[in-house]
Write a protein that holds these residues in place. Structure first.
Motif, short mmCIF file in Angstrom:
data_model
loop_
_atom_site.label_atom_id
_atom_site.label_comp_id
_atom_site.label_asym_id
_atom_site.label_seq_id
_atom_site.Cartn_x
_atom_site.Cartn_y
_atom_site.Cartn_z
N ALA A 179 -5.64 -3.77 -0.59
CA ALA A 179 -6.26 -3.35 0.66
C ALA A 179 -7.75 -3.64 0.66
N SER A 287 -1.57 -4.10 18.58
CA SER A 287 -2.22 -3.08 17.74
C SER A 287 -3.45 -2.50 18.44
N LEU A 306 -7.70 -2.31 10.72
CA LEU A 306 -6.63 -1.38 10.39
C LEU A 306 -5.29 -2.10 10.27
N THR A 307 -5.04 -2.99 11.22
CA THR A 307 -3.78 -3.75 11.18
C THR A 307 -3.73 -4.66 9.96
N LEU A 310 -2.87 -2.48 6.98
CA LEU A 310 -1.47 -2.05 7.01
C LEU A 310 -0.52 -3.21 6.69
N LEU A 314 2.06 -3.27 3.62
CA LEU A 314 3.49 -3.50 3.85
C LEU A 314 3.98 -4.73 3.10
#
Length: 327
Positions: A179, A287, A306-307, A310, A314
């Motif tokens: 991240a 998004s 943020l997307t 994520l 994932l």
């Protein structure tokens, strides 16, 4: 429910993390190239940012404020002229009749309650500056928290990992590092994208002869922080200022922004994404709608990073599709 109730707090936390990622990434560049310790590198980065900000405010602050005021006043004048032209034309009267009040129309039929579209656009532009000063406390919290995060990122990351069961900690550690790398890649790529779009917009508007090209270029670059939607937000003020120059200039401005966005979407962004973050365009737009509805305007601003985070998480917790499973 927790995200819904504490959305503003979560956005402050995420903004602080984003700030820390920027400081940490710049410091690591100095560590690799100048062989400095991380503490010295971070100190140099912070001092460079502070000195650059102070120099910009000292030399260009009054000019930027004057440009913003002139741009606001010019937009108000163009809104009044556009409204007068619409009122004197049958088609324009029909447009005003069915245009929502929030966009400057008279859908409720009451002239006294008309909202000024130009005033809203101009007010939103200077309102961003006013909101920044009004939310100075929040900005200071973001910057200070981001600095503390950057000073000792391992402390906070390890504290979070202690909350994870021991058997899951190695996998969670890899997700945290993934991240962080994704956020740094997104920030670096988006910063370059904003710089190119803002510079091309300012130069093109200057050649066309539109007033305040520097202010409009800065606005276009800042709005490009929000993919796709930001391009429209940055183009509207330039089109309004080009209206009194004539139809030819207005069309040229529209073509200029269209060409810049075509170049950005088909040439610049793919090149940047090779070294940064790849996100499907439809997912990016959706998004923005999702996070904007849940978290408000901050969610719209930070929807893309943020997307990206994520998606990277994932990607780390799911298995790759086999050839037989792919569509």
């Amino acid at each position: 429910m927790l995200i819904w109730l504490l959305g503003d707090v979560l956005m402050v936390v995420f903004a602080s993390v984003l700030c820390a990622v920027v400081l940490h990434g710049l410091s690591n560049i100095l560590v690799r190239h100048l062989r400095l310790s991380y503490g010295w590198a971070l100190g140099i980065v912070v001092m460079a940012v502070l000195c650059s900000g102070a120099f910009l405010l000292w030399n260009s602050g009054p000019s930027i404020a004057n440009e913003a005021i002139r741009l606001q006043e010019a937009l108000r004048q163009q809104e009044a002229a556009l409204r007068t032209a619409l009122k004197n034309d049958p088609t324009g009267q029909m447009i005003l009749k069915y245009l929502p009040t929030s966009m400057g129309g008279q859908q409720n039929g009451s002239e006294s309650s008309l909202a000024s579209l130009g005033s809203r656009i101009a007010g939103s532009m200077t309102g961003m500056l006013g909101s920044a000063f009004g939310a100075l406390g929040t900005i200071l919290v973001v910057l200070i928290a981001g600095l503390y995060f950057a000073m000792s990122p391992a402390t906070y990351a390890n504290g979070m990992l202690r909350l994870i069961p021991p058997a899951k900690r190695p996998h969670m550690r890899s997700l945290v590092l993934r991240a962080g790398r994704t956020l740094w890649a997104w920030v670096a790529g988006q910063s370059l994208d904003m710089l190119v779009v803002g510079s091309l917009s300012a130069i093109g508007l200057w050649f066309i002869g539109v007033p305040l090209p520097l202010a409009l270029g800065v606005l276009a670059g800042l709005c490009n922080f929000i993919p796709y939607i930001g391009a429209i937000m940055g183009a509207v003020p330039a089109l309004l200022l080009a209206l009194p120059l004539g139809t030819r200039e207005t069309i040229m401005v529209a073509v200029l922004y269209s060409v810049i966005q075509f170049f950005e979407g088909n040439v610049l962004a793919p090149v940047i994404q090779r070294h940064a973050v790849q996100m499907p365009p439809a997912l990016t737009v959706l998004s923005q709608t999702l996070f904007g509805s849940i978290l408000g305007f901050p969610g719209l601003i930070f929807a893309s990073p943020l997307t990206a985070v994520l998606l990277s998480i994932l990607d780390g917790v799911t298995e790759e599709l086999s050839d037989t499973d792919r569509v």
